[in-house]
Design a protein around this motif. Structure first.
Motif, short mmCIF file in Angstrom:
data_model
loop_
_atom_site.label_atom_id
_atom_site.label_comp_id
_atom_site.label_asym_id
_atom_site.label_seq_id
_atom_site.Cartn_x
_atom_site.Cartn_y
_atom_site.Cartn_z
N ALA A 1 -46.37 -23.02 -0.12
CA ALA A 1 -47.58 -22.92 0.71
C ALA A 1 -47.62 -24.03 1.75
O ALA A 1 -48.10 -23.81 2.87
CB ALA A 1 -48.82 -22.96 -0.17
N GLN A 2 -47.13 -25.19 1.41
CA GLN A 2 -47.08 -26.28 2.39
C GLN A 2 -46.09 -25.97 3.51
O GLN A 2 -46.27 -26.40 4.63
CB GLN A 2 -46.68 -27.59 1.72
CG GLN A 2 -47.76 -28.18 0.86
CD GLN A 2 -47.32 -29.47 0.21
OE1 GLN A 2 -46.13 -29.78 0.17
NE2 GLN A 2 -48.27 -30.23 -0.29
N GLN A 3 -45.06 -25.22 3.19
CA GLN A 3 -44.02 -24.93 4.17
C GLN A 3 -44.37 -23.76 5.07
O GLN A 3 -44.19 -23.82 6.28
CB GLN A 3 -42.69 -24.65 3.47
CG GLN A 3 -42.15 -25.82 2.67
CD GLN A 3 -41.71 -26.95 3.56
OE1 GLN A 3 -41.16 -26.72 4.62
NE2 GLN A 3 -41.96 -28.16 3.12
N ILE A 4 -44.85 -22.65 4.49
CA ILE A 4 -45.04 -21.43 5.28
C ILE A 4 -46.48 -20.94 5.32
O ILE A 4 -46.76 -19.92 5.94
CB ILE A 4 -44.13 -20.28 4.77
CG1 ILE A 4 -44.49 -19.88 3.35
CG2 ILE A 4 -42.68 -20.65 4.89
CD1 ILE A 4 -43.75 -18.65 2.85
N GLY A 5 -47.38 -21.62 4.65
CA GLY A 5 -48.78 -21.19 4.64
C GLY A 5 -49.14 -20.53 3.33
O GLY A 5 -48.29 -19.90 2.69
N PRO A 6 -50.41 -20.64 2.94
CA PRO A 6 -50.80 -20.15 1.61
C PRO A 6 -50.75 -18.64 1.46
O PRO A 6 -50.35 -18.14 0.42
CB PRO A 6 -52.23 -20.67 1.44
CG PRO A 6 -52.71 -21.01 2.80
CD PRO A 6 -51.49 -21.34 3.62
N ILE A 7 -51.14 -17.90 2.47
CA ILE A 7 -51.17 -16.45 2.33
C ILE A 7 -49.75 -15.91 2.18
O ILE A 7 -49.46 -15.10 1.29
CB ILE A 7 -51.90 -15.80 3.52
CG1 ILE A 7 -53.37 -16.20 3.49
CG2 ILE A 7 -51.75 -14.28 3.48
CD1 ILE A 7 -54.17 -15.74 4.67
N ALA A 8 -48.84 -16.36 3.03
CA ALA A 8 -47.45 -15.89 2.95
C ALA A 8 -46.80 -16.34 1.64
O ALA A 8 -46.04 -15.60 1.02
CB ALA A 8 -46.65 -16.41 4.14
N ALA A 9 -47.13 -17.55 1.19
CA ALA A 9 -46.55 -18.06 -0.05
C ALA A 9 -46.99 -17.23 -1.25
O ALA A 9 -46.17 -16.85 -2.10
CB ALA A 9 -46.92 -19.52 -0.26
#
Length: 112
Positions: free
Chosen positions: A34-42
């Motif tokens: 989530a830190q890398q690509i965002g929480p929704i995508a993660a």
């Protein structure tokens, strides 16, 4: 009877601890992703991977529980059913996670 109950309780406690540990690892992985690509995508990506792992595990269990073949068609010893499918799904998850991080590092110029 008591020994059998104590053994079953120990196995259940061990299995519970393993499940709890796997859950913590999954939560940590999702938070890092989530830190890398965002929480929704993660969360969507991790959910999709867990669905695939579940389907692969269900397929592996279905093959184990399949009806035995008649003796006349079985020629010679047969190899044991493969149990590597769930492990393969976990490896795919880890490799996907590493690949996404590598792509994000390359995209940001190696600052992460």
């Amino acid at each position: 009877m008591r020994r059998q109950f104590a053994r079953m309780a120990t196995v259940a406690a061990g299995f519970g601890l393993v499940i709890f540990g796997v859950g913590l690892v999954m939560v940590g992985g999702v938070l890092a992703l989530a830190q890398q690509i965002g929480p929704i995508a993660a969360f969507c990506g991790s959910g999709a991977v867990l669905i695939v792992i579940g389907l692969i595990a269900a397929q592996a269990m279905r093959e184990k529980g399949a009806a035995p073949q008649p003796r006349e068609t079985a020629a010679g010893p047969q190899p044991p059913p493969s149990t590597e499918m769930p492990a393969a799904a976990a490896v795919v998850f880890v490799l996907g996670f590493v690949a996404i991080r590598a792509l994000l590092r390359a995209k940001s110029g190696g600052q992460t």
